[in-house]
Design a protein around this motif. Structure first.
Motif: not given
Length: 111
Positions: A41-50, A87-97
């Motif tokens: 599962l890949l993520y990226e920091y797009v802000g200091k706390k985001t 931010h939930l860009t990944c459709w799978y995480i949207q579904k999980y939540v």
């Protein structure tokens, strides 16, 4: 809670699955089949706390076994523990939540 790679364990082919958090590469990893295959599962920091939870990938041979769910849970627990916004860009995480609606998750998601 102790911060190690032992986030949660599940049995696949009788070997426990561990979700590892590779902070340098910004990914959660499950080594499959003696680490030859990996679910990530890949993520990226797009802000200091985001963070942007971008993409979940499970090799074809391992799909449908609930592996991605463990990655999604580890990622959401990390977001909550570190008090980040996601931010939930990944459709799978949207579904999980959606399927695991927890108030503590919603407080940390950009709607």
């Amino acid at each position: 809670m102790a911060h190690g790679s032992q986030l949660n364990v599940l049995e696949i082919n009788n070997s426990p699955i561990q979700v590892e958090h590779d902070k340098k590469r910004r990914q959660f990893v499950i080594r499959l089949n003696g680490s030859h295959d990996r679910a990530v599962l890949l993520y990226e920091y797009v802000g200091k706390k985001t963070v942007d939870l971008q993409h979940t990938e499970v090799p074809d041979a391992y799909r449908g076994r609930g592996i991605a769910k463990h990655l999604a849970k580890a990622a959401m627990d990390f977001v909550v523990e570190e008090d980040l916004k996601a931010h939930l860009t990944c459709w799978y995480i949207q579904k999980y939540v959606k399927e695991n609606p927890q108030p503590r998750y919603f407080e940390h998601i950009y709607q």
